[in-house]
Each structure stands twice: as structure tokens, then as C-alpha cells.
Design a protein around this motif. Structure first.
Motif, PDB file in Angstrom:
ATOM      1  N   LYS A 164       1.798   5.339 -17.130  1.00 41.30           N
ATOM      2  CA  LYS A 164       1.140   6.642 -17.211  1.00 41.30           C
ATOM      3  C   LYS A 164       1.883   7.568 -18.166  1.00 41.30           C
ATOM      4  O   LYS A 164       1.264   8.274 -18.984  1.00 41.30           O
ATOM      5  N   GLN A 165       3.202   7.562 -18.093  1.00 34.58           N
ATOM      6  CA  GLN A 165       3.992   8.390 -19.001  1.00 34.58           C
ATOM      7  C   GLN A 165       3.762   7.970 -20.454  1.00 34.58           C
ATOM      8  O   GLN A 165       3.668   8.819 -21.354  1.00 34.58           O
ATOM      9  N   ALA A 166       3.654   6.663 -20.677  1.00 34.94           N
ATOM     10  CA  ALA A 166       3.423   6.158 -22.024  1.00 34.94           C
ATOM     11  C   ALA A 166       2.063   6.612 -22.554  1.00 34.94           C
ATOM     12  O   ALA A 166       1.927   6.975 -23.734  1.00 34.94           O
ATOM     13  N   VAL A 167       1.048   6.592 -21.701  1.00 36.04           N
ATOM     14  CA  VAL A 167      -0.279   7.044 -22.107  1.00 36.04           C
ATOM     15  C   VAL A 167      -0.252   8.535 -22.441  1.00 36.04           C
ATOM     16  O   VAL A 167      -0.807   8.967 -23.457  1.00 36.04           O
ATOM     17  N   ASP A 168       0.420   9.307 -21.615  1.00 35.38           N
ATOM     18  CA  ASP A 168       0.520  10.748 -21.867  1.00 35.38           C
ATOM     19  C   ASP A 168       1.212  11.020 -23.206  1.00 35.38           C
ATOM     20  O   ASP A 168       0.784  11.895 -23.981  1.00 35.38           O
ATOM     21  N   LYS A 169       2.272  10.272 -23.477  1.00 36.20           N
ATOM     22  CA  LYS A 169       2.973  10.412 -24.760  1.00 36.20           C
ATOM     23  C   LYS A 169       2.066  10.002 -25.918  1.00 36.20           C
ATOM     24  O   LYS A 169       2.080  10.612 -26.993  1.00 36.20           O
ATOM     25  N   GLY A 170       1.275   8.959 -25.687  1.00 30.46           N
ATOM     26  CA  GLY A 170       0.349   8.511 -26.719  1.00 30.46           C
ATOM     27  C   GLY A 170      -0.690   9.561 -27.053  1.00 30.46           C
ATOM     28  O   GLY A 170      -1.022   9.776 -28.225  1.00 30.46           O
TER      29      GLY A 170
END
Length: 316
Positions: A164-170
Motif C-alpha cells: 500500500k505504501q508503494a502504491v501511494d508513493k507511485g
């Protein structure tokens, strides 16, 4: 394009298709799919690299293309197939390999949220890569992992949270890489410099520019996010740019082994160029000499016929 926010679990419709068809990865146009899309599950397991990813062509044994990549559906396709196999067999070797692959994608992501085409690479391969929908397809997968959707119900909460954190950063990277021209948000390039975030070139006939094709699926992905002021502005800016960039009054036809543009004032259905010059917003075409031209007929036949220079990608 839909104007309402849709479930993140929904995938995108295939480009140039008719009625909407729910898919998981975005269709790649005019590109050979990676080995992992058709290889046997046992072959996929054997070809997982020590870093957790997969190369595009399993027969490569040296150079950039022997490294793990997300080009042409590589790595995220293997992860999906392994997750499906685990759901079917409950054999932990498949879930373990899928988890290793997911962790590879998390490690591959830049601190700014972007994903390179090839892991620990050089040249244009290290650019943030929207080309062929590579980064968007990774974010779609990680979003499913984050929500334990479909075949990813076996994912533990820690990995789901990291995803989820990776998606938000993306998403943050997508917003930061959207090109502003004369104070207006427009579209995105096929690839962006990983440091400056500005549109960057790749192969000699792919110069820094705005791309109608990949920008469509970026917008579709943004529409799966919970809306806020920045996301809403990004979507509106891109859709306004699509409208401003549409082309009518021409037909693009294949004739005698060539591709030709024919002026026809009766053609009201819009199409778009693959690339637009930043600033002037003129459609551009580039051959193997790397020189920007403004007519398709001005580049060599091999490039006219070997690349998708026009399409109806934003039509929906």
C-alpha cells in the motif's frame, strides 16, 4: 473514460477494444510479451533471479536484458501466475516465489515512487518507465496485493501494508511527473528522468515528449484512487489535453506495405498521435536519425510501419 471513481480491484479495458472488458494488466501494443507470460510454471520457478525478479527473455545470459525487468509484462506476469498456481494447489513453493517477486518490486521502486524499466540498470533503462504501461501494471498488481484481492488473499498484513505504501508513493510520482505547459497540467512522457522527473528520451526515435497512449492508462489508474484536489486536477488536466490534442480530418491507412496519412475532411472521428512536442503540442515523428519531423511521411518506411504513431487510445 469513466468519470466516477471505480474499485481499485478492477483492471483496465484493452486499448483499441470495443465494449469494456475487465482485465488485470493493461494491454501492451506492438511489443513481444515476456517469456513469463507463456512459460510453464516449473520454468518460471527455475528462472526467478536471486533478486526475486525475472528477465524479459529467459534465453538472455548477458547485458542489460539479462537483468530483472518489468518490460513487456515481465516479473508482474510471473507473480500473477504463481499466485494463481498457489491458490489452485496450495503448494507453498508457489506462494514463496510470488512473495519473493513482490518484495523485488518493492526493492525496485525508487524513493520518489517511480519504477525503472530494468533493475539496477544504465542508460534509458533506469528512467521512470510508463512506456508500454510498465509502471502502471506494477501499481495495479501491488494495489491488489495491498488489498489481498483475488489470488493474493494469502498475503500477510506486513507485505500488504508495504505494498500500500508503494502504491501511494507511485501515485505521488505520477502527480509529480505530469508535465505543466504554460501553467496548465497536460500529460506524461513515455519515460521520465529518475532525478529531475522531466520527460526523457529512450530509443533514438523516442525523444522527450508527451505521449497520448500511455497517458490514457495513467488517467485510468488515477480514477481508481480516492479522489483529492491533486488527483482531480491531474485527471482534468490530462482530459483537457486529450481534447485539445485530438486530430480530425485524416485517415491513417496501410497501403502496399506502407502506412500513409490521407487528408479527408469528412472524417469526424478523432485520433491521436503517439507523441506530441512539449510546448507547441504538435504531433511529432522520429526516425532512426533521431531528428524530429512533423509529418509521418518524412521518416523512413521501416519506422513508419514499425511503430504505432497514431491511435484512438483516449477515445473512451
Amino acid at each position: 473514460m469513466k468519470k466516477s471513481t471505480v474499485s481499485a480491484a478492477l483492471a483496465f479495458t484493452m486499448l483499441l477494444s470495443g465494449p469494456a472488458v475487465l482485465l488485470q494488466p493493461v494491454a501492451t501494443v506492438m511489443a513481444a510479451d515476456a517469456s513469463g507470460t507463456t512459460a510453464s510454471i516449473s520454468t518460471i520457478l527455475k528462472n526467478q533471479q536471486s533478486d526475486g525478479g525475472w528477465e524479459k527473455d529467459y534465453s538472455e545470459d548477458s547485458g542489460e536484458w539479462a537483468k530483472s525487468t518489468i518490460d513487456n509484462k515481465a516479473t508482474y506476469s510471473e507473480i500473477r501466475r504463481l499466485a494463481t498456481e498457489y491458490k489452485k494447489t496450495k503448494d507453498s513453493k508457489y506462494s514463496a516465489a510470488a512473495v519473493k517477486g513482490i518484495n523485488f518490486l518493492l526493492n525496485m521502486q525508487y524513493a520518489n515512487g517511480g519504477f525503472p524499466q530494468v533493475y539496477q540498470s544504465s542508460g534509458y533503462h533506469k528512467h521512470i518507465t510508463y512506456n508500454d504501461n510498465a509502471m502502471i501494471n506494477v501499481l495495479v498488481l501491488l494495489d491488489e496485493v495491498a488489498n489481498k484481492k483475488g489470488d493474493f488473499s494469502f498475503i500477510d498484513s506486513t507485505l500488504a501494508s508495504k505494498s500500500k505504501q508503494a502504491v501511494d508513493k507511485g501515485v505521488d510520482c505520477i502527480l509529480k511527473t505530469q508535465v505543466t505547459v504554460n501553467g496548465k497540467l497536460t500529460a506524461w512522457g513515455q519515460q521520465h528522468d529518475s532525478s529531475t522527473l522531466k520527460p526523457a528520451g529512450a530509443r533514438i526515435y523516442e525523444v522527450p515528449s508527451l505521449t497520448a497512449q500511455e497517458s490514457v492508462n495513467i488517467v485510468k489508474f488515477l480514477k481508481t484512487r480516492a479522489s483529492n484536489a491533486k488527483i482531480a486536477a491531474a485527471i482534468k488536466g490530462a482530459e483537457d489535453w486529450f481534447k485539445a490534442s485530438q486530430i480530425t480530418g485524416i485517415r491513417v491507412e496501410k497501403k502496399s506495405g506502407d502506412v500513409v496519412v490521407i487528408n479527408d475532411p469528412n472524417v469526424k472521428t478523432p485520433i491521436w498521435a503517439r507523441f506530441y512536442e512539449i510546448g507547441s503540442n504538435k504531433p511529432i515523428f522520429v526516425g532512426r536519425d533521431g531528428i524530429v519531423k512533423y509529418k509521418l511521411s518524412d521518416i523512413e518506411k521501416e519506422r513508419r510501419t514499425g511503430y504505432a504513431w497514431y491511435g484512438n487510445w483516449p477515445a473512451k
